[in-house]
Motif scaffolding. Structure first.
Motif, PDB file in Angstrom:
ATOM      1  N   GLN A  44     -38.352  40.146   8.083  1.00 16.63           N
ATOM      2  CA  GLN A  44     -37.002  39.832   8.569  1.00 16.63           C
ATOM      3  C   GLN A  44     -36.461  40.989   9.405  1.00 16.63           C
ATOM      4  OE1 GLN A  44     -35.954  36.832   8.136  1.00 16.63           O
ATOM      5  NE2 GLN A  44     -37.408  36.199   6.584  1.00 16.63           N
ATOM      6  N   ALA A  45     -36.710  42.218   8.961  1.00 17.42           N
ATOM      7  CA  ALA A  45     -36.239  43.395   9.709  1.00 17.42           C
ATOM      8  C   ALA A  45     -36.954  43.510  11.052  1.00 17.42           C
ATOM      9  CB  ALA A  45     -36.461  44.659   8.883  1.00 17.42           C
ATOM     10  N   ALA A  46     -38.278  43.277  11.066  1.00 20.01           N
ATOM     11  CA  ALA A  46     -39.032  43.358  12.320  1.00 20.01           C
ATOM     12  C   ALA A  46     -38.597  42.262  13.286  1.00 20.01           C
ATOM     13  CB  ALA A  46     -40.526  43.248  12.032  1.00 20.01           C
ATOM     14  N   LEU A  47     -38.319  41.074  12.761  1.00 22.19           N
ATOM     15  CA  LEU A  47     -37.858  39.967  13.606  1.00 22.19           C
ATOM     16  C   LEU A  47     -36.485  40.275  14.188  1.00 22.19           C
ATOM     17  CD1 LEU A  47     -38.249  37.116  14.717  1.00 22.19           C
ATOM     18  CD2 LEU A  47     -37.365  36.229  12.557  1.00 22.19           C
ATOM     19  N   MET A  48     -35.598  40.826  13.373  1.00 26.14           N
ATOM     20  CA  MET A  48     -34.257  41.182  13.853  1.00 26.14           C
ATOM     21  C   MET A  48     -34.330  42.269  14.919  1.00 26.14           C
ATOM     22  SD  MET A  48     -31.087  40.415  13.540  1.00 26.14           S
ATOM     23  CE  MET A  48     -31.103  39.475  12.036  1.00 26.14           C
ATOM     24  N   GLU A  49     -35.189  43.258  14.690  1.00 28.05           N
ATOM     25  CA  GLU A  49     -35.329  44.344  15.667  1.00 28.05           C
ATOM     26  C   GLU A  49     -35.888  43.811  16.996  1.00 28.05           C
ATOM     27  OE1 GLU A  49     -37.851  48.459  16.248  1.00 28.05           O
ATOM     28  OE2 GLU A  49     -37.538  47.694  14.230  1.00 28.05           O
ATOM     29  N   SER A  50     -36.875  42.934  16.917  1.00 30.18           N
ATOM     30  CA  SER A  50     -37.441  42.342  18.137  1.00 30.18           C
ATOM     31  C   SER A  50     -36.403  41.523  18.876  1.00 30.18           C
ATOM     32  CB  SER A  50     -38.640  41.459  17.788  1.00 30.18           C
ATOM     33  OG  SER A  50     -39.641  42.201  17.162  1.00 30.18           O
ATOM     34  N   SER A  51     -35.622  40.749  18.138  1.00 31.00           N
ATOM     35  CA  SER A  51     -34.575  39.939  18.752  1.00 31.00           C
ATOM     36  C   SER A  51     -33.537  40.819  19.441  1.00 31.00           C
ATOM     37  CB  SER A  51     -33.919  39.067  17.688  1.00 31.00           C
ATOM     38  OG  SER A  51     -32.836  38.365  18.223  1.00 31.00           O
ATOM     39  N   ASN A  52     -33.147  41.912  18.788  1.00 37.90           N
ATOM     40  CA  ASN A  52     -32.165  42.821  19.380  1.00 37.90           C
ATOM     41  C   ASN A  52     -32.704  43.498  20.634  1.00 37.90           C
ATOM     42  OD1 ASN A  52     -30.278  42.213  17.445  1.00 37.90           O
ATOM     43  ND2 ASN A  52     -30.763  43.975  16.156  1.00 37.90           N
ATOM     44  N   GLN A  53     -33.981  43.858  20.621  1.00 37.63           N
ATOM     45  CA  GLN A  53     -34.575  44.467  21.817  1.00 37.63           C
ATOM     46  C   GLN A  53     -34.528  43.502  22.993  1.00 37.63           C
ATOM     47  OE1 GLN A  53     -38.478  45.495  20.339  1.00 37.63           O
ATOM     48  NE2 GLN A  53     -37.956  47.664  20.260  1.00 37.63           N
ATOM     49  N   LEU A  54     -34.875  42.243  22.735  1.00 35.01           N
ATOM     50  CA  LEU A  54     -34.883  41.255  23.811  1.00 35.01           C
ATOM     51  C   LEU A  54     -33.476  40.956  24.314  1.00 35.01           C
ATOM     52  CD1 LEU A  54     -37.608  38.869  22.398  1.00 35.01           C
ATOM     53  CD2 LEU A  54     -37.801  40.285  24.432  1.00 35.01           C
ATOM     54  N   LEU A  55     -32.495  40.992  23.415  1.00 30.45           N
ATOM     55  CA  LEU A  55     -31.118  40.693  23.824  1.00 30.45           C
ATOM     56  C   LEU A  55     -30.534  41.767  24.730  1.00 30.45           C
ATOM     57  CD1 LEU A  55     -29.589  39.168  20.595  1.00 30.45           C
ATOM     58  CD2 LEU A  55     -29.966  38.025  22.766  1.00 30.45           C
ATOM     59  N   LEU A  56     -31.106  42.971  24.695  1.00 27.97           N
ATOM     60  CA  LEU A  56     -30.610  44.039  25.555  1.00 27.97           C
ATOM     61  C   LEU A  56     -30.935  43.796  27.025  1.00 27.97           C
ATOM     62  CD1 LEU A  56     -31.495  47.178  23.420  1.00 27.97           C
ATOM     63  CD2 LEU A  56     -29.236  46.209  23.816  1.00 27.97           C
ATOM     64  N   LEU A  57     -31.918  42.944  27.280  1.00 27.50           N
ATOM     65  CA  LEU A  57     -32.350  42.688  28.655  1.00 27.50           C
ATOM     66  C   LEU A  57     -31.876  41.320  29.119  1.00 27.50           C
ATOM     67  CD1 LEU A  57     -36.046  43.890  28.426  1.00 27.50           C
ATOM     68  CD2 LEU A  57     -34.094  45.152  29.309  1.00 27.50           C
ATOM     69  N   SER A  58     -31.726  41.203  30.415  1.00 26.78           N
ATOM     70  CA  SER A  58     -31.369  39.897  30.967  1.00 26.78           C
ATOM     71  C   SER A  58     -32.578  38.966  30.869  1.00 26.78           C
ATOM     72  CB  SER A  58     -30.917  40.059  32.419  1.00 26.78           C
ATOM     73  OG  SER A  58     -31.867  39.585  33.310  1.00 26.78           O
ATOM     74  N   PRO A  59     -32.368  37.656  30.825  1.00 27.09           N
ATOM     75  CA  PRO A  59     -33.492  36.712  30.715  1.00 27.09           C
ATOM     76  C   PRO A  59     -34.480  36.823  31.871  1.00 27.09           C
ATOM     77  CG  PRO A  59     -31.414  35.590  30.309  1.00 27.09           C
ATOM     78  CD  PRO A  59     -31.070  36.978  30.751  1.00 27.09           C
ATOM     79  N   TRP A  60     -34.048  37.339  33.024  1.00 24.49           N
ATOM     80  CA  TRP A  60     -34.939  37.447  34.181  1.00 24.49           C
ATOM     81  C   TRP A  60     -35.862  38.651  34.069  1.00 24.49           C
ATOM     82  CZ3 TRP A  60     -29.760  36.193  34.614  1.00 24.49           C
ATOM     83  CH2 TRP A  60     -29.520  34.868  34.985  1.00 24.49           C
ATOM     84  N   VAL A  61     -35.559  39.571  33.147  1.00 20.52           N
ATOM     85  CA  VAL A  61     -36.364  40.785  33.027  1.00 20.52           C
ATOM     86  C   VAL A  61     -37.278  40.735  31.803  1.00 20.52           C
ATOM     87  CG1 VAL A  61     -36.240  43.292  32.727  1.00 20.52           C
ATOM     88  CG2 VAL A  61     -34.603  42.141  34.207  1.00 20.52           C
ATOM     89  N   ARG A  62     -36.819  40.146  30.707  1.00 18.89           N
ATOM     90  CA  ARG A  62     -37.597  40.159  29.465  1.00 18.89           C
ATOM     91  C   ARG A  62     -38.837  39.270  29.568  1.00 18.89           C
ATOM     92  NH1 ARG A  62     -33.269  36.403  26.342  1.00 18.89           N
ATOM     93  NH2 ARG A  62     -31.842  38.014  27.008  1.00 18.89           N
TER      94      ARG A  62
END
Length: 199
Positions: A50-68
């Motif tokens: 759950q922690a790894a999934l949350m961290e991955s989700s937060n990393q992706l949210l920092l970027l715009s959809p066109w960059v991630r």
């Protein structure tokens, strides 16, 4: 009770005698047991996933959809959707752990979820495995998050030879030399000064 203690003492004696007679075999078994103990101790838990999934989700949210990375984003979104539906399950197998998808939430009371004849078959289980946890890491999530900040679709319109960058394309040594040359002082020769003075 006395006979049990005698049996344990005899078993320990046999272990010591066997290790003295065949030290290579004893060392191999000790290493095997130490490796199994290390794997069991570092087997990841449901909370670590759950922690790894949350961290991955937060990393992706920092970027715009066109960059991630689309690959990483799709995988994380799929896992979060299953988590929200209550379908993620964790199974510890002592040396490693599995995260798998259940067909329904555990609290669902519809007929399909409760009927014992509609339970998924064991032969279908490998296709429902989402991640494997081993030595403190979740390996599938980690591999999907590799290069999470690079969107390969951005380069899809380029010619094939430009879609992949190799070390030969970078010419980093030449770029470094030119970059450092930019900061060197300009040295004018006598001819240059006369030419400028006459012009």
């Amino acid at each position: 009770m006395q006979s049990l203690l005698i049996d344990y003492r005899e078993a320990c004696k046999e272990l010591v005698v066997g290790a003295r007679d065949n030290p290579g075999k004893a060392a191999f078994y000790c290493l095997l047991l130490a490796g199994a103990g290390t794997c069991a101790y570092n087997s990841p838990t449901d909370r670590s996933f759950q922690a790894a999934l949350m961290e991955s989700s937060n990393q992706l949210l920092l970027l715009s959809p066109w960059v991630r990375s689309g690959r990483a984003d799709q995988h994380v979104q799929k896992l979060i959707t299953m988590q929200n539906q209550g379908r993620l399950r964790h199974q510890s197998l002592v040396l490693f752990s599995l995260m798998y998808a259940a067909p329904y939430d555990a609290d669902t009371s519809i007929y399909d979820a409760q009927c014992k004849y509609l339970v998924p078959r064991w032969s279908d289980f490998p296709s429902r495995v989402l991640d494997v946890g081993f030595l403190g890491r979740w390996w599938v999530l980690g591999s999907k998050m590799k290069d999470w900040d690079i969107n390969d679709d951005e380069f899809a319109h380029l010619p094939p030879e430009l879609q992949k960058v190799t070390s030969q394309n970078l010419h980093s040594a030449e770029n470094e030399r030119l970059f450092e040359l930019k900061f060197q002082p300009v040295v004018l020769q006598e001819e240059d000064i006369q030419e400028r003075g006459s012009g």
